[in-house]
Design a protein around this motif. Structure first.
Motif, mmCIF file in Angstrom:
data_model
loop_
_atom_site.group_PDB
_atom_site.id
_atom_site.type_symbol
_atom_site.label_atom_id
_atom_site.label_comp_id
_atom_site.label_asym_id
_atom_site.label_seq_id
_atom_site.Cartn_x
_atom_site.Cartn_y
_atom_site.Cartn_z
ATOM 1 N N UNK A 14 0.426 -1.302 0.063
ATOM 2 C CA UNK A 14 0.229 -0.006 0.381
ATOM 3 C C UNK A 14 1.132 1.483 0.209
ATOM 4 N N UNK A 15 2.086 1.132 0.380
ATOM 5 C CA UNK A 15 2.658 2.160 0.586
ATOM 6 C C UNK A 15 3.512 2.779 -0.648
ATOM 7 N N UNK A 16 4.188 1.150 -1.176
ATOM 8 C CA UNK A 16 5.324 2.107 -2.163
ATOM 9 C C UNK A 16 4.778 1.714 -3.800
ATOM 10 N N UNK A 17 2.921 1.172 -3.629
ATOM 11 C CA UNK A 17 2.274 1.374 -5.381
ATOM 12 C C UNK A 17 2.272 2.290 -6.344
ATOM 13 N N UNK A 18 2.443 3.606 -5.873
ATOM 14 C CA UNK A 18 1.707 4.955 -5.593
ATOM 15 C C UNK A 18 3.343 5.976 -6.077
ATOM 16 N N UNK A 19 4.439 5.246 -5.859
ATOM 17 C CA UNK A 19 5.729 6.124 -6.051
ATOM 18 C C UNK A 19 6.072 6.288 -7.463
ATOM 19 N N UNK A 20 6.614 7.497 -7.537
ATOM 20 C CA UNK A 20 6.790 7.175 -9.636
ATOM 21 C C UNK A 20 7.251 6.729 -10.010
ATOM 22 N N UNK A 231 1.685 1.753 8.092
ATOM 23 C CA UNK A 231 3.212 1.676 6.632
ATOM 24 C C UNK A 231 4.424 2.813 7.364
ATOM 25 N N UNK A 232 5.470 1.120 7.760
ATOM 26 C CA UNK A 232 6.888 2.228 7.350
ATOM 27 C C UNK A 232 7.407 4.243 7.053
ATOM 28 N N UNK A 233 7.952 4.252 7.551
ATOM 29 C CA UNK A 233 7.927 5.679 6.988
ATOM 30 C C UNK A 233 6.718 6.502 6.733
ATOM 31 N N UNK A 234 5.387 6.081 7.047
ATOM 32 C CA UNK A 234 4.030 7.182 6.525
ATOM 33 C C UNK A 234 3.637 6.817 5.079
ATOM 34 N N UNK A 279 13.094 6.034 3.320
ATOM 35 C CA UNK A 279 13.552 7.470 2.877
ATOM 36 C C UNK A 279 14.649 7.388 2.054
ATOM 37 N N UNK A 280 15.769 7.090 1.595
ATOM 38 C CA UNK A 280 16.654 6.816 0.755
ATOM 39 C C UNK A 280 15.528 6.611 -0.846
ATOM 40 N N UNK A 281 14.589 5.484 -0.442
ATOM 41 C CA UNK A 281 13.123 5.224 -1.492
ATOM 42 C C UNK A 281 12.091 6.188 -1.983
ATOM 43 N N UNK A 282 11.787 6.391 -1.249
ATOM 44 C CA UNK A 282 10.695 7.643 -1.646
ATOM 45 C C UNK A 282 10.992 8.482 -0.547
ATOM 46 N N UNK A 283 12.079 9.664 -1.401
ATOM 47 C CA UNK A 283 11.829 10.992 -0.661
ATOM 48 C C UNK A 283 10.736 11.379 0.351
ATOM 49 N N UNK A 284 9.983 10.918 -0.635
ATOM 50 C CA UNK A 284 8.543 12.358 -0.223
ATOM 51 C C UNK A 284 8.065 11.476 1.429
ATOM 52 N N UNK A 288 11.901 9.737 8.675
ATOM 53 C CA UNK A 288 13.565 10.579 9.072
ATOM 54 C C UNK A 288 14.571 9.493 9.446
ATOM 55 N N UNK A 289 15.524 9.539 8.966
ATOM 56 C CA UNK A 289 16.956 8.786 8.994
ATOM 57 C C UNK A 289 17.711 9.165 10.101
ATOM 58 N N UNK A 290 17.473 7.888 11.419
ATOM 59 C CA UNK A 290 17.766 8.182 12.147
ATOM 60 C C UNK A 290 19.465 8.337 12.361
ATOM 61 N N UNK A 291 20.140 9.355 13.544
ATOM 62 C CA UNK A 291 21.252 9.478 13.524
ATOM 63 C C UNK A 291 22.355 9.403 14.232
#
Length: 291
Positions: A14-20, A231-234, A279-284, A288-291
């Motif tokens: 559900x999260x990745x299906x609409x990535x450009x 979804x991971x990362x919203x 975050x690296x796959x879907x910048x939008x 948040x990348x952990x410090x």
């Protein structure tokens, strides 16, 4: 913390299906493997739908063939029809999902048929799943409000959920597709649905467009629900729901549940690694990348 809540991770599908842009298969597999190691009981891995409509998931068979399956984790896929089910069975899916709507307008926009027609389409999939011993899950979209027709009658949600339950769905996920549900409206909807479907057979699926997803989770918990999609990362938004944002972030959901004394069993450190990958796959995404 004694009361367990299942967090149903839907990011890979559900999260990745609409990535450009098309996300490489190896990266999808890496994400699913991280989520598996984090301890999720259920991961919606991909979807066996036409590549014409969902090109981002055209590698469904490859993904299912190459993931490192973890003991105690079920890998689910979306199957809109018999052809999709057969592909899912061949790929070794642990469970399959059908998707309908409580809104006639949304049903026409999303799957090009009426609610009644959609249920007729799902019936052969339900029969085939039962014969194959594969668990069946149902999704109901627009359980509070539709982007095309406005507020949705709670009885329409009840009727669709009940039909899916009768069809053999072990669980029905109730989706606030556009993320605008107010807690009081969610309560009215759930009060209607639990008259026909027990809370133990329901899951909450909330988007966070209006920032009220966790408020709606609280209402659902009070009504007895113990399963929630996130979804991971919203990640994730529906192309047929203008203005809708992503799914409720898994990290936010787990933090909320644990603050209220519920147990999820998820390894937060590994989940953070999965968010960094997202975050690296879907910048939008909201990740948040952990410090």
């Amino acid at each position: 913390m004694t009361d367990h809540v299942r967090v149903y991770e839907v990011g890979p599908r559900d999260g990745l299906q609409n990535e450009a842009g098309f996300i490489p298969t190896a990266r999808k597999i890496a994400l699913i493997d991280l989520l598996s190691r984090a301890g999720f009981e259920k991961i919606e891995a991909t979807s066996f739908v036409s590549p014409k409509w969902v090109p981002q998931l055209s590698d469904a068979a490859e993904v299912m063939a190459q993931i490192a399956r973890a003991e105690g984790t079920d890998y689910a896929v979306l199957t809109p029809n018999q052809r999709g089910f057969e592909a899912a069975k061949a790929a070794g899916a642990d469970e399959v999902a059908i998707f309908g709507s409580a809104s006639e307008a949304f049903s026409q926009k999303n799957i090009n048929c009426s609610i009644a027609e959609s249920l007729e389409r799902f019936a052969p999939v339900a029969v085939a799943a039962k014969e194959a011993g594969i668990r069946l899950r149902g999704y109901v979209s627009c359980v509070v409000e539709c982007p095309y027709s406005g507020m949705v009658d709670p009885q329409a949600v009840r009727d669709t959920a009940f039909a899916m339950r009768e069809m053999g769905c072990y669980e029905i996920s109730l989706g606030d597709t556009i993320g605008r549900a107010r807690p009081e409206a969610t309560l009215r909807m759930l009060e209607a649905v639990v008259e026909y479907v027990p809370a133990q057979a329901l899951a909450g699926h909330f988007h966070d467009t209006s920032g009220r997803a966790l408020d709606n989770v609280a209402v659902a918990l009070d009504m007895g629900l113990r399963s929630f999609d996130s979804a991971v990362g919203g990640l994730g938004r529906c192309p047929y729901a203008p203005g809708a944002k992503g799914n409720l972030s898994t990290t936010s959901l787990i933090a909320f549940l644990e603050q209220r004394g519920f147990y999820t069993g998820i390894d937060i450190t590994l989940l953070a690694q999965a968010e960094a990958l997202v975050a690296s796959l879907a910048p939008g995404s909201q990740a948040k990348v952990a410090p």
